[in-house]
Design a protein around this motif. Sequence first.
Motif, mmCIF file in Angstrom:
data_model
loop_
_atom_site.group_PDB
_atom_site.id
_atom_site.type_symbol
_atom_site.label_atom_id
_atom_site.label_comp_id
_atom_site.label_asym_id
_atom_site.label_seq_id
_atom_site.Cartn_x
_atom_site.Cartn_y
_atom_site.Cartn_z
ATOM 1 N N HIS A 159 0.665 -1.208 0.407
ATOM 2 C CA HIS A 159 -0.356 -0.080 0.029
ATOM 3 C C HIS A 159 1.012 1.731 -0.028
ATOM 4 N N LEU A 160 1.895 1.655 -0.434
ATOM 5 C CA LEU A 160 3.450 2.310 -0.404
ATOM 6 C C LEU A 160 3.248 2.756 -1.708
ATOM 7 N N ASN A 161 3.070 4.695 -1.991
ATOM 8 C CA ASN A 161 3.703 4.957 -3.516
ATOM 9 C C ASN A 161 5.230 4.864 -3.525
ATOM 10 N N VAL A 162 5.619 5.155 -4.440
ATOM 11 C CA VAL A 162 7.316 5.525 -4.832
ATOM 12 C C VAL A 162 8.168 6.396 -3.644
ATOM 13 N N ASN A 163 7.101 7.608 -3.327
ATOM 14 C CA ASN A 163 7.904 9.023 -2.690
ATOM 15 C C ASN A 163 7.664 7.726 -1.082
ATOM 16 N N GLN A 164 6.620 7.418 -0.818
ATOM 17 C CA GLN A 164 6.288 6.598 0.712
ATOM 18 C C GLN A 164 6.725 5.861 0.971
ATOM 19 N N LEU A 165 7.569 5.252 -0.181
ATOM 20 C CA LEU A 165 8.617 4.242 0.530
ATOM 21 C C LEU A 165 10.036 4.829 0.498
ATOM 22 N N ARG A 166 10.273 6.198 -0.582
ATOM 23 C CA ARG A 166 11.185 6.511 -0.254
ATOM 24 C C ARG A 166 11.809 7.204 0.612
ATOM 25 N N ARG A 167 10.405 7.687 1.452
ATOM 26 C CA ARG A 167 10.507 8.431 2.551
ATOM 27 C C ARG A 167 11.171 7.497 3.958
ATOM 28 N N ARG A 168 10.155 6.399 3.925
ATOM 29 C CA ARG A 168 10.180 5.178 4.863
ATOM 30 C C ARG A 168 12.079 5.239 4.825
ATOM 31 N N ILE A 169 12.596 4.638 3.680
ATOM 32 C CA ILE A 169 13.954 4.512 3.903
ATOM 33 C C ILE A 169 14.789 5.634 4.385
ATOM 34 N N GLU A 170 13.935 7.012 3.830
ATOM 35 C CA GLU A 170 14.982 8.152 4.426
ATOM 36 C C GLU A 170 14.735 8.317 5.640
ATOM 37 N N GLU A 171 13.607 7.899 6.730
ATOM 38 C CA GLU A 171 13.074 7.774 8.188
ATOM 39 C C GLU A 171 13.891 7.275 8.139
ATOM 40 N N LEU A 172 14.406 5.798 8.543
ATOM 41 C CA LEU A 172 14.852 4.811 9.007
ATOM 42 C C LEU A 172 16.865 5.099 8.370
ATOM 43 N N PHE A 173 17.175 5.632 7.660
ATOM 44 C CA PHE A 173 19.002 5.577 7.465
ATOM 45 C C PHE A 173 19.363 7.167 6.911
ATOM 46 N N GLY A 174 18.494 7.646 7.508
ATOM 47 C CA GLY A 174 18.237 9.486 7.166
ATOM 48 C C GLY A 174 19.527 10.051 7.780
ATOM 49 N N GLY A 175 20.533 9.701 8.739
ATOM 50 C CA GLY A 175 21.767 10.841 9.714
ATOM 51 C C GLY A 175 20.896 10.306 11.099
ATOM 52 N N GLU A 176 19.800 9.710 11.050
ATOM 53 C CA GLU A 176 19.546 9.871 13.482
ATOM 54 C C GLU A 176 20.179 8.674 13.425
ATOM 55 N N ASP A 177 20.400 8.415 14.967
ATOM 56 C CA ASP A 177 21.212 6.915 15.349
ATOM 57 C C ASP A 177 21.095 5.850 14.845
ATOM 58 N N SER A 178 21.562 5.488 14.357
ATOM 59 C CA SER A 178 20.844 4.088 13.810
ATOM 60 C C SER A 178 20.897 3.040 14.500
ATOM 61 N N ARG A 179 21.958 3.035 16.009
ATOM 62 C CA ARG A 179 21.681 1.594 17.187
ATOM 63 C C ARG A 179 20.916 2.386 17.521
ATOM 64 N N ARG A 180 19.102 3.033 17.208
ATOM 65 C CA ARG A 180 18.646 3.729 18.616
ATOM 66 C C ARG A 180 17.194 2.439 18.040
ATOM 67 N N LEU A 181 16.540 1.955 18.915
ATOM 68 C CA LEU A 181 14.668 1.335 18.329
ATOM 69 C C LEU A 181 14.263 2.353 18.366
ATOM 70 N N ARG A 182 13.892 2.335 16.901
ATOM 71 C CA ARG A 182 13.028 3.837 16.465
ATOM 72 C C ARG A 182 11.639 2.703 16.224
ATOM 73 N N VAL A 183 10.419 3.033 17.078
ATOM 74 C CA VAL A 183 8.745 2.687 17.049
ATOM 75 C C VAL A 183 7.984 3.335 15.887
ATOM 76 N N THR A 184 7.205 2.404 15.137
ATOM 77 C CA THR A 184 6.113 2.659 14.588
ATOM 78 C C THR A 184 4.983 2.569 14.884
ATOM 79 N N VAL A 185 4.404 3.592 15.043
ATOM 80 C CA VAL A 185 2.646 3.187 15.829
ATOM 81 C C VAL A 185 2.312 2.776 14.405
ATOM 82 N N LEU A 186 1.542 2.176 13.645
ATOM 83 C CA LEU A 186 0.619 2.042 13.122
ATOM 84 C C LEU A 186 -0.762 1.388 12.454
ATOM 85 N N SER A 187 -1.429 2.841 12.148
ATOM 86 C CA SER A 187 -3.474 2.289 12.246
ATOM 87 C C SER A 187 -3.322 1.962 11.277
ATOM 88 N N PHE A 188 -4.198 0.503 11.294
ATOM 89 C CA PHE A 188 -5.436 0.171 10.387
ATOM 90 C C PHE A 188 -5.932 -0.213 10.268
#
Length: 303
Positions: A159-188
């Motif tokens: 259910h992701l378009n190209v831009n949404q997938l790109r933003r997801r990757i940028e959020e995950l690997f775009g410079g924040e401390d990569s060793r910190r646990l990141r939590v996504t609370v996803l409604s569906f």
Amino acid sequence: MPVTGDPTPTATEAESTAETTLVVVTGVSGGGRSTVARALENVGYYVVDNLPQALMLDMAELAVKAGGAARRTAMVLDVRSRAFSTDLVGAIRELKDRGFSPRVVFVDADDEVLIRRFESVRRSHPLQGDGRLADGIAVERGLLEEARDQADVIIDTSHLNVNQLRRRIEELFGGEDSRRLRVTVLSFGFKYGLPPDADFVLDARFLPNPYWVPELREHTGREEAVSAYVLGQEGADAFVGTYADLVNATTAGFEREGKRYLTVAVGCTGGKHRSVAIAEELAARLRHAGLAAKAQHRDLGRE
């Protein structure tokens, strides 16, 4: 670097290895690997596409030698790579044995979505041979089952378009401390199916549905009136508090086990009212507790 066959790097080499960030991208054909590769390039990774699995360790060691921009390297593997080796899990294990800490990203999508994507570009699946698209997808899933089970990040792109997938990757690997646990609370919305990448699934359907309140029906859980209605129901506050405590209680353990991304899925019937309000509140409470948490809404706007 050590000579071939030498499993023991020097202290200097071990330090250089530890400073090298490796991302391994794999997943089903048609799942979005090329989009992930471009997004990683956008955030500064040196991306090697269609790398044979047998050369992963060599590529990692070259990245250490090269230094500079190559210290952040992503290797993208697809079905063509498996012409040289099918042991992706073994190749990743070898990287870890040599001191690297690769993060494995697996892109996936529903079979029906994959079939539509292949048909839209009039392409056959690389593994279907003389059979149907569904046959090729099934064969590939079998080959990738173990790799999917051991992935650090599973991204369902159904259910992701190209831009949404790109933003997801940028959020995950775009410079924040990569060793910190990141939590996504996803409604569906349950009527649209469970999110396959969820670590926890919460069911908010025990709460009264704002859909049946005429003045709230057309609004969403992001709006104050709906949020106040949902969170004001009996049991709502305890529900959110209980799961906030659960996530907080497990965070340290997940981090010790090397998990970096946690998805908490909150469902209601359509993904518009209750789950959205609960997801926003839960993410806010997790942030208040010091976690890197954000709310996302998979099905908002689908109705």
